[in-house]
Write a protein that holds these residues in place. Structure first.
Motif, PDB file in Angstrom:
ATOM      1  N   LEU A  32       0.828  -1.205   0.000  1.00 34.01           N
ATOM      2  CA  LEU A  32       0.000   0.000   0.000  1.00 34.01           C
ATOM      3  C   LEU A  32       0.866   1.261   0.000  1.00 34.01           C
ATOM      4  O   LEU A  32       0.548   2.252  -0.685  1.00 34.01           O
ATOM      5  CB  LEU A  32      -0.910   0.002   1.221  1.00 34.01           C
ATOM      6  N   GLN A  33       1.939   1.241   0.775  1.00 33.88           N
ATOM      7  CA  GLN A  33       2.820   2.402   0.865  1.00 33.88           C
ATOM      8  C   GLN A  33       3.446   2.720  -0.488  1.00 33.88           C
ATOM      9  O   GLN A  33       3.423   3.885  -0.933  1.00 33.88           O
ATOM     10  CB  GLN A  33       3.908   2.154   1.907  1.00 33.88           C
ATOM     11  N   LEU A  34       3.999   1.725  -1.140  1.00 37.37           N
ATOM     12  CA  LEU A  34       4.621   1.944  -2.439  1.00 37.37           C
ATOM     13  C   LEU A  34       3.598   2.423  -3.465  1.00 37.37           C
ATOM     14  O   LEU A  34       3.855   3.335  -4.248  1.00 37.37           O
ATOM     15  CB  LEU A  34       5.287   0.646  -2.931  1.00 37.37           C
ATOM     16  N   THR A  35       2.425   1.813  -3.448  1.00 39.95           N
ATOM     17  CA  THR A  35       1.382   2.202  -4.390  1.00 39.95           C
ATOM     18  C   THR A  35       0.942   3.648  -4.150  1.00 39.95           C
ATOM     19  O   THR A  35       0.833   4.442  -5.093  1.00 39.95           O
ATOM     20  CB  THR A  35       0.160   1.266  -4.260  1.00 39.95           C
ATOM     21  N   GLY A  36       0.696   3.987  -2.897  1.00 37.14           N
ATOM     22  CA  GLY A  36       0.253   5.338  -2.573  1.00 37.14           C
ATOM     23  C   GLY A  36       1.281   6.397  -2.930  1.00 37.14           C
ATOM     24  O   GLY A  36       0.934   7.436  -3.526  1.00 37.14           O
ATOM     25  N   ALA A  38       3.742   6.176  -5.134  1.00 37.75           N
ATOM     26  CA  ALA A  38       3.955   6.231  -6.582  1.00 37.75           C
ATOM     27  C   ALA A  38       2.840   6.993  -7.282  1.00 37.75           C
ATOM     28  O   ALA A  38       3.097   7.865  -8.119  1.00 37.75           O
ATOM     29  CB  ALA A  38       4.071   4.817  -7.150  1.00 37.75           C
ATOM     30  N   VAL A  39       1.602   6.659  -6.957  1.00 38.14           N
ATOM     31  CA  VAL A  39       0.472   7.329  -7.616  1.00 38.14           C
ATOM     32  C   VAL A  39       0.387   8.790  -7.182  1.00 38.14           C
ATOM     33  O   VAL A  39       0.119   9.677  -8.001  1.00 38.14           O
ATOM     34  CB  VAL A  39      -0.847   6.593  -7.313  1.00 38.14           C
ATOM     35  N   GLY A  40       0.632   9.065  -5.895  1.00 40.30           N
ATOM     36  CA  GLY A  40       0.576  10.444  -5.410  1.00 40.30           C
ATOM     37  C   GLY A  40       1.623  11.334  -6.065  1.00 40.30           C
ATOM     38  O   GLY A  40       1.313  12.430  -6.548  1.00 40.30           O
ATOM     39  N   ALA A  96      10.725   3.979 -10.561  1.00 44.39           N
ATOM     40  CA  ALA A  96      10.183   3.280 -11.729  1.00 44.39           C
ATOM     41  C   ALA A  96       8.660   3.350 -11.766  1.00 44.39           C
ATOM     42  O   ALA A  96       8.061   3.612 -12.813  1.00 44.39           O
ATOM     43  CB  ALA A  96      10.643   1.818 -11.716  1.00 44.39           C
ATOM     44  N   LEU A  97       8.036   3.140 -10.632  1.00 46.80           N
ATOM     45  CA  LEU A  97       6.573   3.147 -10.586  1.00 46.80           C
ATOM     46  C   LEU A  97       6.014   4.527 -10.932  1.00 46.80           C
ATOM     47  O   LEU A  97       4.990   4.632 -11.613  1.00 46.80           O
ATOM     48  CB  LEU A  97       6.096   2.712  -9.196  1.00 46.80           C
ATOM     49  N   THR A 157      -2.411  -0.504 -12.232  1.00 48.91           N
ATOM     50  CA  THR A 157      -1.146  -0.851 -12.892  1.00 48.91           C
ATOM     51  C   THR A 157       0.002  -0.924 -11.891  1.00 48.91           C
ATOM     52  O   THR A 157       0.801  -1.866 -11.900  1.00 48.91           O
ATOM     53  CB  THR A 157      -0.819   0.195 -13.976  1.00 48.91           C
ATOM     54  N   VAL A 158       0.069   0.058 -11.008  1.00 46.33           N
ATOM     55  CA  VAL A 158       1.153   0.114 -10.024  1.00 46.33           C
ATOM     56  C   VAL A 158       1.065  -1.055  -9.052  1.00 46.33           C
ATOM     57  O   VAL A 158       2.096  -1.634  -8.676  1.00 46.33           O
ATOM     58  CB  VAL A 158       1.121   1.465  -9.271  1.00 46.33           C
ATOM     59  N   ILE A 159      -0.136  -1.417  -8.634  1.00 47.40           N
ATOM     60  CA  ILE A 159      -0.281  -2.536  -7.698  1.00 47.40           C
ATOM     61  C   ILE A 159       0.345  -3.801  -8.283  1.00 47.40           C
ATOM     62  O   ILE A 159       1.027  -4.560  -7.584  1.00 47.40           O
ATOM     63  CB  ILE A 159      -1.769  -2.770  -7.363  1.00 47.40           C
TER      64      ILE A 159
END
Length: 224
Positions: A32-36, A38-40, A96-97, A157-159
């Motif tokens: 969740l941390q990486l996804t949040g 990256a998208v943010g 990368a994300l 996509t990021v997930i």
């Protein structure tokens, strides 16, 4: 030894899951941390790029081309390029994300704002809206469905890509998949893959609900 073999012979070992609940929760938070992040971060950068492209139209093509070129690089190749400079772990995967979100978000933001009816913009100008106020209150508001749609696609996509990032030590559900593959043990593979899919579906449904709540006029077929 017989217990170990029995657990590994099963398609899914509930004993293993029970013994690893703390680690599953830890990997969930990492995912969740990486996804949040990256998208943010990607959304902030893409918004800035979109404002440049909307202000100077000739800038859109090179910005989209750059974002498209970054998006086309396979994730493992991009990790390999970044690791010598950033080291293993969180940083190369995050960089990368973020790059993989830019094309999706840039296109949706620009398309959404370009799709605002000219009559609405003229009405806002006639009411005395300053450019910055009109952009925030009218342009972005009416572009919300397209923007949320872009965030939705970027997040899903990021997930999926976070799972691949475990190969360079970023954590997340990919750790379970790598562990299962290295030991020919299906349970962590199923857990890692299954939770990644479940998270992607959950966020996809969440953004559908957010879009419906924030843009009620889109369901009624009328402007706000």
């Amino acid at each position: 030894m017989s217990i170990f073999a029995t657990r590994h012979d099963r398609l899914l070992s509930w004993e293993w899951i029970g013994d690893h609940t703390d680690e599953i929760w830890e990997r969930t938070l990492q995912h969740l941390q990486l996804t949040g992040y990256a998208v943010g971060i990607g959304l902030v950068i893409a918004m800035a790029m979109s404002m440049v492209a909307l202000r100077w139209r000739r800038a859109y093509a090179p910005l989209a081309a750059l974002s498209g070129a970054l998006y086309s690089i396979p994730s493992l190749a991009l990790f390999a390029i970044l690791v010598p400079y950033t080291g293993l772990g969180f940083r190369p995967v995050l960089i990368a994300l973020v790059t993989y979100t830019l094309l999706i978000l840039l296109r949706n933001i620009v398309a959404g704002i370009d799709g605002v009816p000219r009559s609405v913009l003229e009405a806002a100008d006639g009411m005395g809206y300053e450019p910055w106020r009109r952009f925030l209150a009218v342009d972005l508001r009416l572009a919300t469905p397209a923007i949320i749609g872009g965030i939705r696609v970027a997040t899903v996509t990021v997930i999926g890509l976070v799972t691949v990032g475990a190969l360079v030590g970023s954590g997340g559900y990919g750790v379970f998949i790598n562990d299962g593959l290295s030991r020919n043990f299906t349970t962590p593979i199923i857990v890692g893959g299954g939770l990644s899919i479940a998270m992607a579906i959950a966020f996809d449904l969440l953004f559908v609900a957010v879009q419906r709540l924030t843009t009620p006029w889109s369901r009624a077929g009328m402007a706000p």
